[in-house]
Scaffold this motif. Structure first.
Motif, short mmCIF file in Angstrom:
data_model
loop_
_atom_site.label_atom_id
_atom_site.label_comp_id
_atom_site.label_asym_id
_atom_site.label_seq_id
_atom_site.Cartn_x
_atom_site.Cartn_y
_atom_site.Cartn_z
N ARG A 25 -49.69 15.67 14.03
CA ARG A 25 -49.84 15.74 15.48
C ARG A 25 -51.31 15.72 15.90
O ARG A 25 -51.66 15.16 16.93
CB ARG A 25 -49.15 16.99 16.03
CG ARG A 25 -49.49 18.30 15.32
CD ARG A 25 -48.63 19.43 15.85
NE ARG A 25 -48.70 20.60 14.98
CZ ARG A 25 -48.04 21.73 15.22
NH1 ARG A 25 -47.29 21.84 16.29
NH2 ARG A 25 -48.13 22.75 14.38
N ALA A 40 -43.06 18.32 15.33
CA ALA A 40 -43.18 17.98 16.74
C ALA A 40 -44.44 18.62 17.31
O ALA A 40 -44.97 19.59 16.77
CB ALA A 40 -41.94 18.46 17.49
N ASP A 46 -41.95 27.77 25.33
CA ASP A 46 -42.86 27.52 26.45
C ASP A 46 -44.28 27.68 25.92
O ASP A 46 -44.87 28.76 26.00
CB ASP A 46 -42.58 28.51 27.58
CG ASP A 46 -43.39 28.20 28.84
OD1 ASP A 46 -44.02 27.13 28.87
OD2 ASP A 46 -43.38 29.03 29.76
N GLU A 102 -47.95 20.08 28.24
CA GLU A 102 -46.88 19.10 28.05
C GLU A 102 -46.75 18.75 26.57
O GLU A 102 -47.74 18.67 25.85
CB GLU A 102 -47.16 17.83 28.85
CG GLU A 102 -47.23 18.04 30.36
CD GLU A 102 -45.91 18.46 30.96
OE1 GLU A 102 -44.86 18.14 30.36
OE2 GLU A 102 -45.91 19.08 32.04
N ALA A 103 -45.51 18.55 26.13
CA ALA A 103 -45.24 18.19 24.73
C ALA A 103 -44.40 16.93 24.66
O ALA A 103 -43.57 16.77 23.76
CB ALA A 103 -44.54 19.35 24.03
N ASP A 104 -44.61 16.01 25.60
CA ASP A 104 -43.77 14.81 25.65
C ASP A 104 -44.40 13.61 24.95
O ASP A 104 -43.93 12.48 25.07
CB ASP A 104 -43.45 14.45 27.11
CG ASP A 104 -44.70 14.34 27.96
OD1 ASP A 104 -45.82 14.52 27.43
OD2 ASP A 104 -44.56 14.07 29.17
N GLY A 105 -45.47 13.83 24.21
CA GLY A 105 -46.11 12.77 23.45
C GLY A 105 -46.26 13.17 22.00
O GLY A 105 -45.64 14.14 21.54
#
Length: 254
Positions: free
Chosen positions: A29, A79, A87, A128-131
């Protein structure tokens, strides 16, 4: 306030403006983050936010600043938010520091050697963790330089802090790898002094975080003066225990 969305690098340390941060980046990551930063022009700053993980909130860390819930899982399967709870923003201190990566060198195995410098303080607004890696919306947390009587007070405090810091260094006697050599010429700008001393003194993460979040230079210097006197007294009375070990040992209010 100016806001921006930047890559987020959580660590078990506090970065201060003006201080250099070497990183050994091996998780996928964070490798992805470095690959993305390398896409920017060399003349452009390669910025990311370093934020300290709240004490006791990291889950099954596999290396400093790189927690992971599944230590045995291949790096590619991790991830962006693994290890940081449902959160992630609740796992981090809300004030961090923007880092500018002056050097990003990829090794043959795909990991990276990174040398970054802290630039400005920021406050986390969202995570945000959408990438492929975490990003954060942040706002600048500016610290206005003192002026007039405030400048005189900050200057006097900086002189006192430097005297206390030199005394602390002598008592530390090389126990901390983060301490500065006694002969090193120290700065005279109060703000620079406040950040340098905060980084070089052996303190736990919550204390360093409190110094980073101080509302102004004079407040930070006042707290540092108190801390340095206490630390010097502790080292004087516990000469058999290296100061660096004091921050790793369990403590009790009694």
């Amino acid at each position: 306030m100016t806001t921006a969305r930047l890559p987020l690098f959580p660590l078990n340390t506090v970065l201060f403006p003006g201080l250099v941060l070497p990183l050994n980046v091996f998780e996928e990551r964070y490798r992805a983050m470095m690959r993305e930063l390398l896409k920017s022009d060399e003349d452009e700053p390669r910025r990311f936010v370093v934020v300290a993980i709240r004490d006791g909130r990291e889950i099954a860390p596999t290396a400093t600043g790189m927690p992971d819930t599944v230590a045995a899982a291949p790096a590619a399967e991790r991830a962006p938010a693994d290890g940081f709870g449902p959160d992630p923003i609740q796992t981090f201190h809300r004030v961090g520091c923007v880092a500018d990566a002056a050097t990003i060198r990829e090794r043959a195995d795909g990991s990276f050697e990174v040398l970054a410098t802290g630039t400005t303080r920021v406050r986390l607004l969202s995570v945000e963790a959408d990438g492929p890696y975490l990003t954060a919306e942040v706002e600048d947390l500016a610290e206005e330089p003192p002026a007039g009587d405030e400048a005189d007070e900050a200057g006097a405090l900086a002189e006192g802090v430097l005297r206390a810091f030199r005394s602390y260094q002598k008592r530390l006697a090389g126990a901390s790898e983060r301490s500065l050599a006694t002969g090193t010429e120290l700065p005279d700008d109060p703000s620079v002094v406040s950040y340098l001393v905060a980084a070089a003194t052996v303190l736990d993460i919550p204390t360093k975080q409190r110094l980073l979040q101080a509302p102004d230079t004079a407040t930070r210097l006042r707290e540092e003066l108190t801390l340095l006197r206490k630390e010097a007294a502790v080292i004087r009375h516990l000469p058999s225990l290296p100061a660096a070990d004091l921050t790793r040992a369990p403590t009790h209010p009694n």
